[in-house]
Motif scaffolding. Structure first.
Motif, mmCIF file in Angstrom:
data_model
loop_
_atom_site.group_PDB
_atom_site.id
_atom_site.type_symbol
_atom_site.label_atom_id
_atom_site.label_comp_id
_atom_site.label_asym_id
_atom_site.label_seq_id
_atom_site.Cartn_x
_atom_site.Cartn_y
_atom_site.Cartn_z
ATOM 1 N N ALA A 203 0.871 -1.019 0.069
ATOM 2 C CA ALA A 203 -0.048 0.080 -0.052
ATOM 3 C C ALA A 203 0.998 1.260 0.162
ATOM 4 O O ALA A 203 1.990 1.255 0.299
ATOM 5 N N THR A 204 0.039 2.255 -0.354
ATOM 6 C CA THR A 204 0.942 3.503 -0.452
ATOM 7 C C THR A 204 -0.311 4.724 -0.118
ATOM 8 O O THR A 204 -1.339 4.430 -0.233
ATOM 9 N N ASN A 221 -5.400 9.882 1.214
ATOM 10 C CA ASN A 221 -5.701 9.104 0.082
ATOM 11 C C ASN A 221 -4.914 7.876 0.115
ATOM 12 O O ASN A 221 -3.673 7.937 0.109
ATOM 13 N N VAL A 223 -3.785 3.953 -1.528
ATOM 14 C CA VAL A 223 -4.147 2.776 -2.712
ATOM 15 C C VAL A 223 -3.108 1.578 -2.212
ATOM 16 O O VAL A 223 -2.130 1.646 -1.714
ATOM 17 N N GLY A 224 -4.000 0.414 -2.326
ATOM 18 C CA GLY A 224 -3.440 -0.626 -1.935
ATOM 19 C C GLY A 224 -3.603 -1.838 -2.878
ATOM 20 O O GLY A 224 -4.488 -1.978 -3.617
ATOM 21 N N ILE A 225 -2.960 -2.687 -2.957
ATOM 22 C CA ILE A 225 -3.011 -4.157 -3.664
ATOM 23 C C ILE A 225 -2.920 -5.325 -2.985
ATOM 24 O O ILE A 225 -2.005 -5.132 -2.276
ATOM 25 N N TYR A 235 -7.445 -4.539 -5.952
ATOM 26 C CA TYR A 235 -6.860 -3.319 -5.712
ATOM 27 C C TYR A 235 -8.161 -2.456 -5.092
ATOM 28 O O TYR A 235 -9.026 -2.342 -5.551
ATOM 29 N N TYR A 237 -8.792 1.723 -3.287
ATOM 30 C CA TYR A 237 -8.474 3.089 -3.141
ATOM 31 C C TYR A 237 -9.562 3.624 -1.909
ATOM 32 O O TYR A 237 -10.673 3.086 -2.171
#
Lengths: 352, 352, 352, 352
Positions: A203-204, A221, A223-225, A235, A237
């Motif tokens: 994640a970031t 905010n 985002v992760g996979i 994935y 958001y």
């Protein structure tokens, strides 16, 4: 007259009040008999809006309410697990707001308590499981309309709240992946199968509007996979800064088709044609989007308790979801990808 | 090198300039060799934008341009018929902007002239016939995807132009049903079949924004119904006061399905999410909506002339359309419904 | 405990059963105490689904149910007026399904009865008045977002029912303009103002799928125009042959903007991407579209009775709507346009 | 007559043929004078479709075509760089299809060659830069309509091609992130600014329909995250298995709004209402989506060469994009996240 489920509501804050009203007014087979809140203002609200309901300022006292059969736990997240366990131990069915806890271990302790009382219905309130659109999509997938589901994209995006509320909230929320994407993670487990085993998590995130979130190791905010063993990938958001309103959406991509849920968000069915173009509004918060799902949840939970039906999903899934959410949050903060073996056991993160 | 169609453009106003540029730049098999305009400002524009093209200020002189094979007539409506007939008589192919005339009789005179020169291609520029979406819909209908087409709804709605232009324009436009709905009428004849016979016509309208239109017996919003023998009905709407832009749309309703063309107008593929909701812009005028159709029209007309192909539709349809448009306009002003027998002959409108 | 409105439901057919369930389960301030149906099968259904409700097979007996305060009339249209009047005379509040009657005179007789009992709440069930989208649109118009409303377009389009049900139904329905477009007419009166005076009415129609409808002087597709004094015009479409489902939509066109309600019909929020394109389903019947409006109707009617609130619209409007619907139906069959003077008095239709 | 740009097209395969036709027929200021292909079938196609154009089977010979000023390179990716460099060295303007190369070093060598000839226009054909919707969105962002752009989501999703073509193609394509997402990466650099510096890259993927792709270290569905220094993040999805057609879409999320480009894909403006719902088709391939962008590209490149205008974007961006694409592809295969310092220098991937 068929007996009604005697239920109490713990917590009368934003979400608790909604649950209380739903059980009070929109769940014909339930009777809201008691409610608990330590907050004076909420007690007053209850006296005005929950006619005939006994209001407690002590949770343990509420549990002793005569004839009580079930409790909906809708207090602050940090209290969920303890109150749920107490209710279980007191022999009550429990509908606990998500998450059980922001800690995997504490979440598991609720499951452990429930296991000891197999006659009780204990459910974590993943409201989207009760949403008509998500159910419609699931049935289509289940009927083979998109082939084998392989890629899952889902987002939980809140409207920008410039008040700074989310900064204070972040201290206890567990972070954006645990607080927001927990829903998307739960959906992925639903659509991919509850027995899916995570292979990796990364994640970031950024703080675009609320840099102070960093002091709670959170972002606005993310985002992760999440990779699953067996050739599936999800994935996610999440965001706290949508201008137009709440936009929670999901795509389930299969080998022969795709299901999109709420790709085109809308509030009412009205479009306004004006000199700047064509405009529509969308719900401002998740309750605006999922109100009917919450009502369905209340009714189906009630029916399961009264009729001893199987609940639509298992409590253990709530631990799985928190586990994945916490791993995403950890990856966000460590900058490391986290790997798991085929049994789900975590591998050493880094190797030379 | 294959020879190119030597074409001239009469009229370099709003629409003429577009035709000229399309034949000059976007019609590989045509060569724009000449253009006519009596307007000095347009002559200057032509010198700047139509390199290599001879500019005439006398239409008859232009017709004598050496090697000229075809003429696109895009002057004011009142000049269409005379110029088209002159060109036909001079042995030129003709693409004439719609309508041939606002008078049925004068429109018919163009057909009569064309009949005498069967080797010439003479076409009325119903641009929507060349639009990819209308063609796609027609093919679907033709393939039986909606069963038997039975009800036809179509509208031509212009953006509000507060300058008052349309009031002056109404003096010669023939009225809103002849000027705007002529397109929708032509589409109805296309989809229902060019041999459809009108059974009755009735119309009404209002002047919501431009009351001065009444002095030209016109309105800014018109609604009309056209019944055809054989159990088909079309209804039309036209407006000069759309806030968002041009919204021309059509529905073809069959016994087993419906085709909607441009029910959801859009300009680009961009949606803007902002604090007031989700917004998209739409084309501001009909050229924004139909630009590509005009280019296709230029290319297909050129190919028909060069290859002696059959034109995609007959010139007589242009008279039919004007006839219906004029009947709607008459009904608007008389307040009477107009009836026709099964041969298309007008019946006495009942009067006391 | 606050007292609940003691209400009975007359009629337990398709619509009656829905009203009964809504008052039984989804109207917290009402208590469904009685129901009436002469149909044995419906009596059985009631015993299974309306626990605690007394079921009557005689309407007059039902009216005598102890403590009864209100009646919802949802029997066949032909019985509406008589039952409503009886209930009024018995001192009950009445929510009567639309239309009061297919006859203007009989409809008026319900109003006359209600006038004599001004303390009673008597409402005609125009469900769309309670729909969130129609209300949102109305408020926007009322706030001036589209300038002065001038043109109104509205359609009620049912899914094709190949069973032939509608042919038998047409014997008593009053015809497509009275049965379907009555809603659209009521909406026009709401948006344009209840004091709008009709200037002219004209209609036409076809039988595309059910030619036998002609024996009841009805059609399966109807188009009508209603002109109002003061420069307003409404046009309507109704159909019994939509392939995809129920598509009821409305546009309110003002001098500065347009409101479109349900231009893009949708069922759930799911879109299915498959090899033939992107597909969405829409509600199959009007209850699928308006279910929540019916629930709101039940709750607001209940609140008006209990709290002596003003109803959201006047009963006289129901007579106006039937009057216009009947005029459209007459015009459909006579082929004549019908005109009215500025006081609303009908002018002689011109005849030879 | 103003002189036209004398241009040649190298490659007449799928994409080359389109470029050749666009310069031949739809670029008024250019004249396609030569074309090169080593494939006999394509030579025949050229003789039939490119009238007046000299066809070469030797690239070097083509470069010697008298008067040649510019070359569009549209051969296989592996030949792009060599041919571009040869053309540059021969003093020709170059429009090179994307990517310059699947290798960062080789891509850079094209830039190095171009630097030595600053008077030449050398452009990499990122067609989406010329798309009206992307430009509209960029202008809105640039005008501040969404605040500070912070999160970027973009996908390139091809229709499922069951022929297995993509397996063979994968040997030379550079992989899905270099072949497909290169466009999305370029867009991110456009919207975030060409000077954006990558902070980290991570990717994963699956082979859902074409497991043989693994032999070329490729996947049929890829997901990647690219973090930029300065608090920006982009995430990408690419797929080779869309059922409905090509679905390339982008979202630019700012602190005050969001721009969505093609969230609702559509082909024509037609919607078909049928018994299974409402359906629309979408373009089947990227040319169906971006045809007009390619035409604009041809015209703007031509204008830049003739008028010595600045190109709309720099060639160095093409190296940046390949660099990011290759890093994503590497991460996909290594399972490692790749980090970069604030100067863009790559950091050791793993540390204990």
């Amino acid at each position: 007259m068929a007996p009604k489920l005697q239920i109490a509501c713990a917590g009368l804050g934003r979400m608790g009040a909604r649950h209380a009203l739903n059980f009070h007014n929109r769940t014909p087979r339930a009777e809201l008999v008691a409610a608990f809140t330590p907050v004076q203002k909420e007690v007053e609200w209850a006296h005005a809006n929950l006619e005939g309901v006994t209001i407690y300022t002590d949770y343990d006292e509420m549990l002793k309410h005569p004839g009580l059969q079930a409790v909906v736990v809708a207090t602050v997240t940090t209290a969920h697990a303890e109150e749920a366990i107490k209710a279980i131990e007191a022999g009550k069915h429990v509908l606990c707001e998500k998450p059980l806890s922001t800690s995997v271990e504490i979440s598991q302790s609720v499951v452990d308590a429930a296991v000891k009382k197999p006659h009780l219905k204990v459910m974590c309130g993943f409201s989207r499981r009760f949403d008509a659109s998500y159910r419609d999509a699931f049935n289509r997938m289940d009927n083979g309309q998109i082939g084998r589901p392989s890629v899952f994209r889902s987002q939980t995006c809140d409207r920008l709240d410039p008040s700074g509320f989310f900064v204070a909230y972040a201290e206890f929320s567990g972070g954006i992946f645990v607080d927001c994407n927990i829903h998307d993670i739960d959906l992925a487990l639903w659509y991919f199968g509850q027995d899916s085993i995570v292979k990796s998590v990364v994640a970031t995130g950024i703080t675009a509007v609320q840099p102070e979130l960093r002091k709670h190791k959170d972002v606005d905010n993310g985002v992760g996979i999440v990779e699953f063993w067996g050739g599936k990938v999800a994935y996610f958001y999440s965001s706290r800064m949508m201008a137009a309103g709440q936009h929670d959406m999901t795509e389930v991509i299969g080998t022969e088709g795709k299901l999109a849920i709420n790709a085109n968000p809308t509030g009412t069915l009205v479009e306004l044609h004006e000199s700047t173009g064509i405009r529509r509004e969308i719900p401002h918060d998740y309750y605006g989007r999922f109100e009917h799902a919450f009502v369905t949840e209340a009714n189906e939970f009630t029916a399961a308790c009264l009729d001893n039906n199987t609940l639509p999903f298992k409590l253990t899934g709530a631990v799985q979801a928190v586990k994945i959410g916490c791993a995403l949050q950890e990856s966000l903060n460590s900058g490391q990808k986290i790997n798991f073996d085929e049994t789900g056991r975590r591998l050493e993160t880094s190797r030379l």
